[in-house]
Design a protein around this motif. Structure first.
Motif, mmCIF file in Angstrom:
data_model
loop_
_atom_site.group_PDB
_atom_site.id
_atom_site.type_symbol
_atom_site.label_atom_id
_atom_site.label_comp_id
_atom_site.label_asym_id
_atom_site.label_seq_id
_atom_site.Cartn_x
_atom_site.Cartn_y
_atom_site.Cartn_z
ATOM 1 N N PRO A 99 -10.355 36.093 7.705
ATOM 2 C CA PRO A 99 -11.193 37.221 8.133
ATOM 3 C C PRO A 99 -10.891 37.721 9.542
ATOM 4 O O PRO A 99 -11.218 38.867 9.868
ATOM 5 N N ASP A 100 -10.292 36.899 10.389
ATOM 6 C CA ASP A 100 -10.011 37.323 11.763
ATOM 7 C C ASP A 100 -8.924 38.388 11.792
ATOM 8 O O ASP A 100 -7.914 38.297 11.077
ATOM 9 N N ARG A 101 -9.112 39.368 12.632
ATOM 10 C CA ARG A 101 -8.154 40.476 12.741
ATOM 11 C C ARG A 101 -6.776 39.991 13.166
ATOM 12 O O ARG A 101 -5.753 40.497 12.700
ATOM 13 N N ALA A 102 -6.743 38.999 14.057
ATOM 14 C CA ALA A 102 -5.461 38.505 14.561
ATOM 15 C C ALA A 102 -4.660 37.767 13.500
ATOM 16 O O ALA A 102 -3.438 37.618 13.644
ATOM 17 N N ASN A 103 -5.317 37.306 12.436
ATOM 18 C CA ASN A 103 -4.636 36.526 11.394
ATOM 19 C C ASN A 103 -4.312 37.336 10.153
ATOM 20 O O ASN A 103 -3.817 36.771 9.171
ATOM 21 N N ARG A 104 -4.586 38.615 10.151
ATOM 22 C CA ARG A 104 -4.344 39.429 8.959
ATOM 23 C C ARG A 104 -2.864 39.480 8.607
ATOM 24 O O ARG A 104 -2.011 39.568 9.497
ATOM 25 N N THR A 105 -2.585 39.436 7.321
ATOM 26 C CA THR A 105 -1.218 39.626 6.859
ATOM 27 C C THR A 105 -0.919 41.122 6.745
ATOM 28 O O THR A 105 -1.824 41.960 6.881
ATOM 29 N N LEU A 106 0.325 41.440 6.483
ATOM 30 C CA LEU A 106 0.734 42.843 6.482
ATOM 31 C C LEU A 106 0.035 43.635 5.384
ATOM 32 O O LEU A 106 -0.394 44.767 5.606
ATOM 33 N N SER A 107 -0.089 43.055 4.191
ATOM 34 C CA SER A 107 -0.729 43.777 3.095
ATOM 35 C C SER A 107 -2.191 44.082 3.402
ATOM 36 O O SER A 107 -2.707 45.134 3.004
ATOM 37 N N VAL A 108 -2.870 43.182 4.115
ATOM 38 C CA VAL A 108 -4.265 43.420 4.495
ATOM 39 C C VAL A 108 -4.340 44.426 5.634
ATOM 40 O O VAL A 108 -5.195 45.333 5.633
ATOM 41 N N ALA A 109 -3.470 44.297 6.614
ATOM 42 C CA ALA A 109 -3.493 45.206 7.760
ATOM 43 C C ALA A 109 -3.225 46.650 7.346
ATOM 44 O O ALA A 109 -3.755 47.587 7.958
ATOM 45 N N LEU A 110 -2.421 46.837 6.303
ATOM 46 C CA LEU A 110 -2.124 48.194 5.840
ATOM 47 C C LEU A 110 -3.387 48.908 5.359
ATOM 48 O O LEU A 110 -3.511 50.127 5.501
ATOM 49 N N SER A 111 -4.322 48.157 4.795
ATOM 50 C CA SER A 111 -5.552 48.776 4.289
ATOM 51 C C SER A 111 -6.488 49.192 5.407
ATOM 52 O O SER A 111 -7.456 49.920 5.165
ATOM 53 N N PHE A 112 -6.228 48.742 6.633
ATOM 54 C CA PHE A 112 -7.069 49.096 7.774
ATOM 55 C C PHE A 112 -6.410 50.136 8.680
ATOM 56 O O PHE A 112 -6.880 50.362 9.797
ATOM 57 N N THR A 113 -5.346 50.755 8.220
ATOM 58 C CA THR A 113 -4.681 51.767 9.045
ATOM 59 C C THR A 113 -5.414 53.100 9.040
ATOM 60 O O THR A 113 -5.116 53.965 9.863
#
Length: 282
Positions: free
Chosen positions: A224-238
């Protein structure tokens, strides 16, 4: 002569239909990728005002924003490190267990292989709640590299299923000859079985790489931490709260896809050879 000419015409027509179908399938597969690539060089105004495959200009603004202004570089490194560790641990477990199942006769070997074969049909989403509870009980929930254990469990059944088939295709006479020449079990495993199982190792590595790199749901819940997000998860928060920058999202998608394309281009020959060998000898 008429029958021969008729046979040749049928053969040519069959070949034309076959290659036409393959070309059509290739275009259907490549078009979405080319479309995303085109959008990645455009902004929202250009995207909404005109539909075109070739962008007005090749500006790298979206890529600069993704690489310099967001969480994508950190997420990219998280995906690289988690995927690498998961594959290394998966190969260690798969190779040792497959070697034991395929080369030794012991009570319960068939049952163990049957359990792993049956586990292939179990969707990973069904064990996610139990994984969540287990990680909480072990107090490792939210730790970045704890997800590696879940990833290994997800890919273990299909990897065991494939690798055992590859190792069983290796003649048992090689084991006997190696033992006569003075090899112990470890030398038999590392110097004989592993080199001959290279195609199988490449196959399960590629399958695991694609699965880990694209995995979304487990990473979203377990990290759940922002710093630990993987690329596939981070893409959904762009996307922003009030608007969606489609060019920025397309650039992020291209950054995520490029490593898979490069990796597949390097090992595609081994993958095709490994899959065909496993299909024939399995």
């Amino acid at each position: 002569m008429n029958r021969m000419q008729g046979g040749r015409m049928v053969g040519k027509l069959s070949t034309a239909v076959k290659y036409g179908g393959l070309i059509a399938y290739s275009l259907m597969t490549l078009f979405p990728l080319l479309w995303i690539l085109s959008i990645s060089f455009r902004d929202n105004d250009q995207i909404f005002t005109s539909i075109r495959l070739i962008p007005e200009s090749f500006k790298w603004t979206n890529y600069e924003q993704v690489l310099l202004g967001g969480n994508i570089p950190r997420a990219f490194w998280n995906s690289v490190s988690i995927t690498t560790l998961s594959i290394v641990l998966l190969l260690f477990c798969v190779l040792t267990l497959s070697f034991a199942i395929s080369r030794f006769r012991f009570k319960g070997a068939s049952a163990v292989y049957l359990i792993f074969s049956a586990a292939v049909m179990v969707p990973t989403v069904t064990i996610l709640p139990m994984t969540f509870k287990l990680f909480n009980d072990l107090h490792i929930f939210g730790f970045k590299y704890s997800i590696v254990f879940a990833y290994v469990i997800y890919e273990l059944p299909v990897s065991i299923f494939l690798m055992v088939m590859f190792m069983r295709a290796i003649p048992q006479e090689l084991d006997e000859a190696s033992v006569i020449d003075g090899c112990n079990i470890w030398q038999l495993f590392t110097r004989v079985i592993l080199p001959l199982s290279r195609n199988g190792i490449v196959t399960i590595t590629i399958l695991a790489f694609v699965a880990y790199w694209n995995e979304y749901l487990t990473a979203l819940i377990m990290l759940p931490d922002r710093a630990n997000r993987t690329l596939s998860v981070a893409l959904s928060f762009t996307k922003d709260e009030n608007s969606v920058k489609y060019g920025l999202m397309a650039a992020s998608v291209m950054i995520a896809v490029i490593p898979m394309i490069i990796f597949y281009s390097i090992v595609k020959n081994q993958l095709v050879k490994g899959m065909s060998l496993g299909a024939v000898k399995g």
